[in-house]
Motif scaffolding. Structure first.
Motif, short mmCIF file in Angstrom:
data_model
loop_
_atom_site.label_atom_id
_atom_site.label_comp_id
_atom_site.label_asym_id
_atom_site.label_seq_id
_atom_site.Cartn_x
_atom_site.Cartn_y
_atom_site.Cartn_z
N ILE A 103 0.85 -1.18 0.00
CA ILE A 103 0.00 0.00 0.00
C ILE A 103 0.90 1.24 0.00
CG2 ILE A 103 -0.23 0.27 2.52
CD1 ILE A 103 -3.25 0.87 1.97
N GLY A 104 0.55 2.21 -0.82
CA GLY A 104 1.36 3.42 -0.95
C GLY A 104 2.31 3.40 -2.12
N SER A 105 2.72 2.23 -2.55
CA SER A 105 3.70 2.15 -3.64
C SER A 105 3.16 1.47 -4.90
CB SER A 105 4.96 1.40 -3.19
OG SER A 105 4.66 0.07 -2.80
N HIS A 106 2.13 0.64 -4.76
CA HIS A 106 1.59 -0.10 -5.90
C HIS A 106 0.06 -0.01 -5.94
CE1 HIS A 106 5.54 -1.93 -5.43
NE2 HIS A 106 5.40 -2.59 -6.57
N GLY A 107 -0.45 0.24 -7.12
CA GLY A 107 -1.87 0.08 -7.38
C GLY A 107 -2.04 -1.07 -8.36
N ARG A 108 -2.90 -2.04 -8.02
CA ARG A 108 -3.07 -3.22 -8.87
C ARG A 108 -4.56 -3.47 -9.05
NH1 ARG A 108 2.07 -5.83 -8.61
NH2 ARG A 108 3.24 -5.41 -6.71
N TRP A 109 -4.95 -3.67 -10.31
CA TRP A 109 -6.38 -3.83 -10.63
C TRP A 109 -6.58 -5.05 -11.52
CZ3 TRP A 109 -3.73 0.71 -10.50
CH2 TRP A 109 -4.19 1.70 -9.60
N TRP A 110 -7.65 -5.79 -11.22
CA TRP A 110 -8.00 -6.95 -12.03
C TRP A 110 -8.62 -6.53 -13.36
CZ3 TRP A 110 -5.96 -11.34 -11.01
CH2 TRP A 110 -5.82 -11.82 -9.70
N SER A 111 -8.43 -7.38 -14.37
CA SER A 111 -9.31 -7.39 -15.53
C SER A 111 -10.20 -8.61 -15.42
CB SER A 111 -8.50 -7.44 -16.84
OG SER A 111 -8.12 -8.77 -17.15
N ALA A 112 -11.20 -8.70 -16.28
CA ALA A 112 -12.09 -9.86 -16.29
C ALA A 112 -11.57 -10.96 -17.19
CB ALA A 112 -13.48 -9.43 -16.74
N THR A 113 -10.37 -10.78 -17.75
CA THR A 113 -9.84 -11.71 -18.75
C THR A 113 -8.90 -12.73 -18.13
OG1 THR A 113 -9.99 -9.98 -20.43
CG2 THR A 113 -8.59 -11.89 -20.94
N GLU A 114 -9.22 -13.99 -18.31
CA GLU A 114 -8.40 -15.09 -17.81
C GLU A 114 -7.17 -15.26 -18.68
OE1 GLU A 114 -9.44 -19.50 -16.13
OE2 GLU A 114 -10.25 -18.96 -18.09
N GLY A 115 -6.03 -15.53 -18.02
CA GLY A 115 -4.80 -15.84 -18.75
C GLY A 115 -4.70 -17.32 -19.04
N ASP A 116 -4.82 -18.11 -17.97
CA ASP A 116 -4.82 -19.57 -18.10
C ASP A 116 -5.53 -20.14 -16.87
OD1 ASP A 116 -2.94 -19.55 -15.97
OD2 ASP A 116 -1.25 -19.58 -17.36
N ALA A 117 -5.32 -21.39 -16.59
CA ALA A 117 -6.05 -22.04 -15.51
C ALA A 117 -5.74 -21.45 -14.14
CB ALA A 117 -5.74 -23.54 -15.51
N THR A 118 -4.58 -20.83 -13.98
CA THR A 118 -4.17 -20.34 -12.66
C THR A 118 -4.03 -18.82 -12.58
OG1 THR A 118 -1.82 -20.60 -13.19
CG2 THR A 118 -2.94 -22.48 -12.16
N GLU A 119 -4.04 -18.12 -13.71
CA GLU A 119 -3.74 -16.69 -13.71
C GLU A 119 -4.76 -15.89 -14.52
OE1 GLU A 119 0.30 -16.61 -15.14
OE2 GLU A 119 1.09 -16.81 -13.11
N ALA A 120 -4.83 -14.59 -14.23
CA ALA A 120 -5.69 -13.66 -14.97
C ALA A 120 -4.92 -12.35 -15.19
CB ALA A 120 -6.98 -13.40 -14.22
N TRP A 121 -5.38 -11.56 -16.17
CA TRP A 121 -4.65 -10.35 -16.56
C TRP A 121 -4.99 -9.18 -15.64
CZ3 TRP A 121 -0.63 -10.66 -19.59
CH2 TRP A 121 -0.53 -11.75 -20.47
N THR A 122 -3.97 -8.38 -15.35
CA THR A 122 -4.10 -7.24 -14.43
C THR A 122 -3.45 -6.00 -15.03
OG1 THR A 122 -2.00 -7.65 -13.29
CG2 THR A 122 -3.94 -8.82 -12.48
N ARG A 123 -3.72 -4.85 -14.37
CA ARG A 123 -2.99 -3.61 -14.66
C ARG A 123 -2.38 -3.12 -13.36
NH1 ARG A 123 -4.13 -5.41 -18.83
NH2 ARG A 123 -4.42 -4.36 -20.84
N ASN A 124 -1.15 -2.60 -13.47
CA ASN A 124 -0.39 -2.20 -12.29
C ASN A 124 0.24 -0.82 -12.51
OD1 ASN A 124 -0.62 -5.03 -11.30
ND2 ASN A 124 0.75 -5.42 -13.02
N MET A 125 0.23 0.01 -11.49
CA MET A 125 0.91 1.31 -11.51
C MET A 125 1.79 1.42 -10.28
SD MET A 125 -2.23 3.79 -12.74
CE MET A 125 -3.59 3.01 -13.63
N LEU A 126 2.92 2.07 -10.45
CA LEU A 126 3.92 2.18 -9.40
C LEU A 126 4.19 3.65 -9.09
CD1 LEU A 126 6.44 -0.47 -10.79
CD2 LEU A 126 4.47 -0.85 -9.30
N THR A 127 4.75 3.89 -7.92
CA THR A 127 4.99 5.26 -7.50
C THR A 127 6.16 5.93 -8.20
OG1 THR A 127 5.21 6.69 -5.57
CG2 THR A 127 6.53 4.67 -5.57
N PHE A 128 7.08 5.14 -8.79
CA PHE A 128 8.31 5.73 -9.31
C PHE A 128 8.34 5.92 -10.82
CE2 PHE A 128 9.10 1.19 -8.39
CZ PHE A 128 9.27 0.71 -9.69
#
Length: 244
Positions: free
Chosen positions: A197-222
């Motif tokens: 918290i404070g350094s990373h923002g992470r958000w889900w998408s509704a799109t599956e990558g494979d059986a164990t993972e899904a696609w996300t978007r990430n933003m960083l403080t730097f």
């Protein structure tokens, strides 16, 4: 009737009208709402929407899309079903069904109102997490947003809240010119621990990558990037919704 009596009746009438009816909805006093401390762009015209819990959010139109300008914090699916709030680390790590948590299991409603709640991807995948008329964006819809803003390398700066009230220093090139007001809500890891918290923002998408993972978007403080990655479905990430 005397002048004194007239004055008394008038005074009582004013007092009566000044008292709000108990039937009126006061969103500022809604205990599920809290008061966000997010720094929205004062030059942007925001809309408003309400989720199935009664939480009220700002919305913003960017290009052809209308997004929530705050992180989701519902505790129910849009059919009224309660989403399990899983606090224990070992229970979170073992989940294969939808759940939410608050960062470090806080119960402070202003913190929840500011950063939203964290959800695993199984909750996203129900198709019922977003309020009616909205949905969790697909990977392609996230791509539409960042492409409209000039690509992944610069779009993060246009989406992030400015300053270091919530983002740790240096919060590079953050202008929030879109009004999206991306916040660093951190995440819950695969073993249930809370991070970033404070350094990373992470958000889900509704799109599956494979059986164990899904696609996300990430933003960083730097930097001003928006990063695309596929991550384990049991992780706890923030959610933004886009209008149908």
């Amino acid at each position: 009737m005397s002048k004194k009596t007239n004055v008394t009746i008038f005074t009582l009438l004013v007092v009566f009208l000044a008292i709000p009816s108990s039937c009126e909805k006061d969103d500022d006093n809604n205990p599920t709402n809290g008061k966000t401390t997010a720094l929205f762009n004062p030059n942007v015209s925001y809309g408003q929407m309400t989720d199935q819990d009664g939480n009220v959010y700002k919305t913003v139109t960017i290009g052809t899309q209308t997004w929530m300008a705050e992180n989701l914090r519902t505790t129910k699916y849009n059919d009224g079903t309660v989403i399990p709030n899983v606090t224990a680390n070992n229970e979170w790590a073992a989940l294969t069904t939808g759940a939410y948590c608050n960062y470090k299991n806080t119960t402070y409603i202003d913190t929840i109102a500011t950063y939203g709640r964290l959800y695993n991807w199984y909750a996203v995948n129900t198709g019922k997490l977003a309020p009616n008329g909205w949905h969790v964006p697909t990977d392609a819809e996230w791509r539409t947003l960042t492409t409209f803003l000039g690509g992944d390398i610069v779009s993060g700066g246009k989406l992030k809240e400015t300053g270091t009230t919530h983002w740790l220093s240096p919060n590079t090139r953050a202008t929030n010119e879109t009004g999206f007001t991306a916040l660093p809500g951190g995440n819950r890891d695969y073993d249930g621990t809370f991070l970033c918290i404070g350094s990373h923002g992470r958000w889900w998408s509704a799109t599956e990558g494979d059986a164990t993972e899904a696609w996300t978007r990430n933003m960083l403080t730097f930097d001003s990037n928006v990063y695309t990655s596929d991550n384990l479905k049991e992780l706890g990430y923030s959610v933004r919704c886009v209008k149908d």
